[in-house]
Design a protein around this motif. Structure first.
Motif, PDB file in Angstrom:
ATOM      1  N   GLY A  25       0.813  -1.218   0.000  1.00 34.72           N
ATOM      2  CA  GLY A  25       0.000   0.000   0.000  1.00 34.72           C
ATOM      3  C   GLY A  25       0.844   1.265   0.000  1.00 34.72           C
ATOM      4  O   GLY A  25       0.518   2.237  -0.686  1.00 34.72           O
ATOM      5  N   ILE A  26       1.936   1.258   0.757  1.00 36.74           N
ATOM      6  CA  ILE A  26       2.834   2.412   0.768  1.00 36.74           C
ATOM      7  C   ILE A  26       3.451   2.608  -0.613  1.00 36.74           C
ATOM      8  O   ILE A  26       3.522   3.731  -1.121  1.00 36.74           O
ATOM      9  N   ALA A  27       3.876   1.517  -1.225  1.00 36.74           N
ATOM     10  CA  ALA A  27       4.471   1.603  -2.564  1.00 36.74           C
ATOM     11  C   ALA A  27       3.461   2.126  -3.576  1.00 36.74           C
ATOM     12  O   ALA A  27       3.777   3.016  -4.376  1.00 36.74           O
ATOM     13  N   VAL A  28       2.246   1.603  -3.536  1.00 36.19           N
ATOM     14  CA  VAL A  28       1.205   2.058  -4.461  1.00 36.19           C
ATOM     15  C   VAL A  28       0.908   3.535  -4.230  1.00 36.19           C
ATOM     16  O   VAL A  28       0.802   4.316  -5.184  1.00 36.19           O
ATOM     17  N   ALA A  29       0.799   3.948  -2.968  1.00 41.55           N
ATOM     18  CA  ALA A  29       0.524   5.358  -2.665  1.00 41.55           C
ATOM     19  C   ALA A  29       1.642   6.256  -3.171  1.00 41.55           C
ATOM     20  O   ALA A  29       1.383   7.346  -3.693  1.00 41.55           O
ATOM     21  N   THR A  30       2.873   5.806  -3.030  1.00 41.58           N
ATOM     22  CA  THR A  30       4.020   6.599  -3.474  1.00 41.58           C
ATOM     23  C   THR A  30       4.034   6.732  -4.998  1.00 41.58           C
ATOM     24  O   THR A  30       4.315   7.811  -5.530  1.00 41.58           O
ATOM     25  N   PRO A  35      -5.099   7.787  -2.772  1.00 45.84           N
ATOM     26  CA  PRO A  35      -6.343   7.020  -2.903  1.00 45.84           C
ATOM     27  C   PRO A  35      -6.107   5.571  -3.341  1.00 45.84           C
ATOM     28  O   PRO A  35      -6.726   4.649  -2.807  1.00 45.84           O
ATOM     29  N   ARG A  36      -5.196   5.372  -4.263  1.00 50.13           N
ATOM     30  CA  ARG A  36      -4.919   4.005  -4.723  1.00 50.13           C
ATOM     31  C   ARG A  36      -4.199   3.192  -3.655  1.00 50.13           C
ATOM     32  O   ARG A  36      -4.449   1.997  -3.500  1.00 50.13           O
ATOM     33  N   GLY A  37      -3.301   3.835  -2.912  1.00 52.45           N
ATOM     34  CA  GLY A  37      -2.633   3.143  -1.813  1.00 52.45           C
ATOM     35  C   GLY A  37      -3.614   2.739  -0.737  1.00 52.45           C
ATOM     36  O   GLY A  37      -3.560   1.616  -0.218  1.00 52.45           O
ATOM     37  N   ALA A  38      -4.526   3.648  -0.404  1.00 47.48           N
ATOM     38  CA  ALA A  38      -5.553   3.347   0.599  1.00 47.48           C
ATOM     39  C   ALA A  38      -6.458   2.220   0.129  1.00 47.48           C
ATOM     40  O   ALA A  38      -6.817   1.326   0.906  1.00 47.48           O
ATOM     41  N   SER A  39      -6.807   2.240  -1.135  1.00 49.02           N
ATOM     42  CA  SER A  39      -7.647   1.190  -1.699  1.00 49.02           C
ATOM     43  C   SER A  39      -6.946  -0.166  -1.654  1.00 49.02           C
ATOM     44  O   SER A  39      -7.563  -1.187  -1.321  1.00 49.02           O
ATOM     45  N   SER A  64      11.512   0.039   8.828  1.00 46.02           N
ATOM     46  CA  SER A  64      11.563  -0.992   7.784  1.00 46.02           C
ATOM     47  C   SER A  64      10.551  -0.771   6.665  1.00 46.02           C
ATOM     48  O   SER A  64      10.565  -1.483   5.674  1.00 46.02           O
ATOM     49  N   ASP A  65       9.654   0.215   6.813  1.00 44.55           N
ATOM     50  CA  ASP A  65       8.626   0.438   5.800  1.00 44.55           C
ATOM     51  C   ASP A  65       9.221   0.927   4.491  1.00 44.55           C
ATOM     52  O   ASP A  65      10.231   1.616   4.457  1.00 44.55           O
ATOM     53  N   TRP A  66       8.536   0.569   3.423  1.00 44.79           N
ATOM     54  CA  TRP A  66       8.966   0.934   2.065  1.00 44.79           C
ATOM     55  C   TRP A  66       9.090   2.446   1.948  1.00 44.79           C
ATOM     56  O   TRP A  66       8.290   3.192   2.470  1.00 44.79           O
ATOM     57  N   ARG A  67      10.132   2.893   1.276  1.00 45.86           N
ATOM     58  CA  ARG A  67      10.339   4.341   1.104  1.00 45.86           C
ATOM     59  C   ARG A  67      10.490   4.697  -0.340  1.00 45.86           C
ATOM     60  O   ARG A  67      10.990   4.039  -1.125  1.00 45.86           O
TER      61      ARG A  67
END
Length: 67
Positions: A25-30, A35-39, A64-67
């Motif tokens: 989700g973090i990667a998609v949001a980035t 909205p797409r990350g939340a989805s 450790s979260d995706w950046r």
């Protein structure tokens, strides 16, 4: 279990499935917007409080979260 050591603190995510969904989700949001990350997170069953924290307050993410 996914374990991250950050300074003196050790943080573990015991739910690997949710941990991977959060990372996705973090990667998609980035890449595609919040909205797409939340989805993506909602579709994977990530609790809303976790999704809101990692998407809206990046300074509160785990090291450790995706950046």
């Amino acid at each position: 279990m996914i374990t991250t050591t950050y300074g003196k603190d050790t943080m573990a995510r015991s739910d690997v499935t949710t941990a991977l969904a959060v990372q996705h989700g973090i990667a998609v949001a980035t890449l595609d917007g919040l909205p797409r990350g939340a989805s993506a997170m909602a579709s994977a069953g990530v609790p809303i409080d976790v999704a809101l924290r990692v998407l809206l307050r990046p300074h509160l993410r785990r090291p450790s979260d995706w950046r």
